[in-house]
Design a protein around this motif. Structure first.
Motif, short mmCIF file in Angstrom:
data_model
loop_
_atom_site.label_atom_id
_atom_site.label_comp_id
_atom_site.label_asym_id
_atom_site.label_seq_id
_atom_site.Cartn_x
_atom_site.Cartn_y
_atom_site.Cartn_z
N GLU A 151 0.97 -3.74 -4.47
CA GLU A 151 0.96 -3.07 -3.16
C GLU A 151 1.98 -3.69 -2.22
O GLU A 151 2.66 -2.97 -1.47
CB GLU A 151 -0.44 -3.12 -2.53
CG GLU A 151 -1.46 -2.29 -3.29
CD GLU A 151 -1.11 -0.82 -3.38
OE1 GLU A 151 -0.59 -0.26 -2.40
OE2 GLU A 151 -1.35 -0.23 -4.44
N LEU A 152 2.12 -5.00 -2.24
CA LEU A 152 3.11 -5.66 -1.39
C LEU A 152 4.52 -5.23 -1.78
O LEU A 152 5.34 -4.93 -0.91
CB LEU A 152 2.97 -7.18 -1.51
CG LEU A 152 4.00 -8.00 -0.72
CD1 LEU A 152 3.88 -7.71 0.78
CD2 LEU A 152 3.84 -9.48 -1.01
N ALA A 153 4.81 -5.16 -3.07
CA ALA A 153 6.13 -4.74 -3.52
C ALA A 153 6.43 -3.30 -3.11
O ALA A 153 7.57 -2.98 -2.75
CB ALA A 153 6.26 -4.90 -5.04
N ILE A 154 5.42 -2.44 -3.15
CA ILE A 154 5.62 -1.04 -2.75
C ILE A 154 5.99 -0.97 -1.27
O ILE A 154 6.95 -0.28 -0.89
CB ILE A 154 4.37 -0.20 -3.07
CG1 ILE A 154 4.23 -0.03 -4.58
CG2 ILE A 154 4.42 1.16 -2.37
CD1 ILE A 154 2.91 0.58 -5.02
N VAL A 155 5.27 -1.68 -0.43
CA VAL A 155 5.57 -1.66 1.00
C VAL A 155 6.91 -2.33 1.27
O VAL A 155 7.71 -1.84 2.09
CB VAL A 155 4.43 -2.31 1.81
CG1 VAL A 155 4.80 -2.42 3.28
CG2 VAL A 155 3.14 -1.51 1.65
N LEU A 156 7.20 -3.41 0.58
CA LEU A 156 8.49 -4.07 0.75
C LEU A 156 9.65 -3.16 0.34
O LEU A 156 10.74 -3.26 0.90
CB LEU A 156 8.55 -5.39 -0.03
CG LEU A 156 7.79 -6.55 0.60
CD1 LEU A 156 7.87 -7.78 -0.30
CD2 LEU A 156 8.30 -6.87 2.00
N SER A 157 9.40 -2.27 -0.61
CA SER A 157 10.45 -1.34 -1.01
C SER A 157 10.87 -0.46 0.17
O SER A 157 12.05 -0.17 0.35
CB SER A 157 10.03 -0.47 -2.20
OG SER A 157 9.05 0.49 -1.86
N GLY B 43 7.86 0.66 7.35
CA GLY B 43 7.41 -0.25 6.29
C GLY B 43 6.83 -1.53 6.86
O GLY B 43 5.83 -2.04 6.36
N LEU B 44 7.46 -2.06 7.92
CA LEU B 44 6.92 -3.27 8.56
C LEU B 44 5.55 -3.00 9.16
O LEU B 44 4.66 -3.86 9.09
CB LEU B 44 7.90 -3.77 9.62
CG LEU B 44 9.20 -4.38 9.09
CD1 LEU B 44 10.17 -4.65 10.24
CD2 LEU B 44 8.92 -5.65 8.30
N LEU B 45 5.38 -1.81 9.75
CA LEU B 45 4.07 -1.45 10.31
C LEU B 45 3.04 -1.32 9.18
O LEU B 45 1.89 -1.76 9.34
CB LEU B 45 4.16 -0.15 11.11
CG LEU B 45 4.94 -0.23 12.42
CD1 LEU B 45 5.10 1.14 13.03
CD2 LEU B 45 4.24 -1.18 13.39
N ALA C 57 2.09 -4.74 8.16
CA ALA C 57 1.18 -5.35 9.13
C ALA C 57 -0.20 -4.68 9.14
O ALA C 57 -1.11 -5.15 9.80
CB ALA C 57 1.80 -5.28 10.53
N GLY C 58 -0.31 -3.55 8.42
CA GLY C 58 -1.58 -2.86 8.34
C GLY C 58 -1.92 -2.03 9.54
O GLY C 58 -3.07 -1.70 9.78
N THR C 59 -0.90 -1.67 10.32
CA THR C 59 -1.16 -0.91 11.54
C THR C 59 -0.98 0.58 11.37
O THR C 59 -1.26 1.33 12.29
CB THR C 59 -0.26 -1.39 12.70
OG1 THR C 59 1.10 -1.23 12.31
CG2 THR C 59 -0.54 -2.83 13.04
N VAL C 60 -0.51 1.03 10.21
CA VAL C 60 -0.33 2.47 9.99
C VAL C 60 -1.33 2.93 8.96
O VAL C 60 -1.59 2.28 8.00
CB VAL C 60 1.10 2.80 9.53
CG1 VAL C 60 1.22 4.27 9.17
CG2 VAL C 60 2.08 2.45 10.61
#
Length: 193
Positions: A89-95, A185-187, A190-193
């Motif tokens: 999941e982290l890699a997906i968001v970092l993409s 992606g940063l949001l 951070a879990g805000t979206v």
């Protein structure tokens, strides 16, 4: 402008959580097709791959999306075979963050580097798709579904690049769009979206 409004409407209606909860319980092509478009992280990453490919031009226009799709299939097989990968999941968001930042930079990567970066991230996207395949689903039809949805999202990114280029020969809009994807992606991170 109409395209951008449609794009924003699509992005804003996709849920960041739906694609990774196991919420899709039916099997086959439709479930596979809906998985990538059901998660904001997947939508943003795949559309941004298309933007990156357009920005790079030439052979990268097809090679970058093709590398994503090919390596996503590899990841899908790993996920379906229950072979674990760390920090999926982290890699997906970092993409989303990384690909958006590359587009925002306004610089074209060397093709081989772009293909490698996109391919690595694609393995994680594919793993998520494969790992969440319903038990009763046919792996082939499910896989065809998420491959087609991914290719269409890449195509949407290519079309967005074309539309942005028509309105802005200096590529400011392309860079702003990349920055917006990266910020989204940063949001997500951070879990805000």
């Amino acid at each position: 402008m109409r395209f951008l409004l449609a794009f924003l409407a699509t992005v804003l209606t996709a849920s960041s959580a739906t694609a990774h909860t196991g919420a899709m319980t039916t099997g086959g092509f439709t479930t596979g097709f809906l998985h990538p478009i059901g998660g904001l992280d997947h939508v943003l990453a795949m559309v941004t791959v298309g933007l990156l490919a357009f920005h790079m031009g030439g052979r990268a226009t097809w090679a970058v999306p093709a590398s994503f799709v090919g390596m996503m299939v590899v990841g899908g097989v790993l996920g379906a075979a229950a072979i674990t990968l760390p920090l999926v999941e982290l890699a997906i968001v970092l993409s989303v963050v990384v690909l958006g930042a590359i587009v925002a930079s306004g610089r074209a990567l060397p093709s081989i580097l772009a293909i490698a970066v996109v391919g690595v991230f694609a393995v994680f996207h594919g793993h998520a798709h494969g790992a969440e395949m319903p038990v009763a689903a046919s792996g082939i039809t499910y896989g065809l579904g998420f491959v087609l949805a991914t290719a269409l999202l890449h195509g949407a990114g290519l079309l967005a690049g074309y539309a942005l280029a028509r309105f802005d020969s200096g590529a400011k809009l392309m860079r702003v769009t990349g920055a917006a994807a990266s910020c989204a992606g940063l949001l997500l991170l951070a879990g805000t979206v």
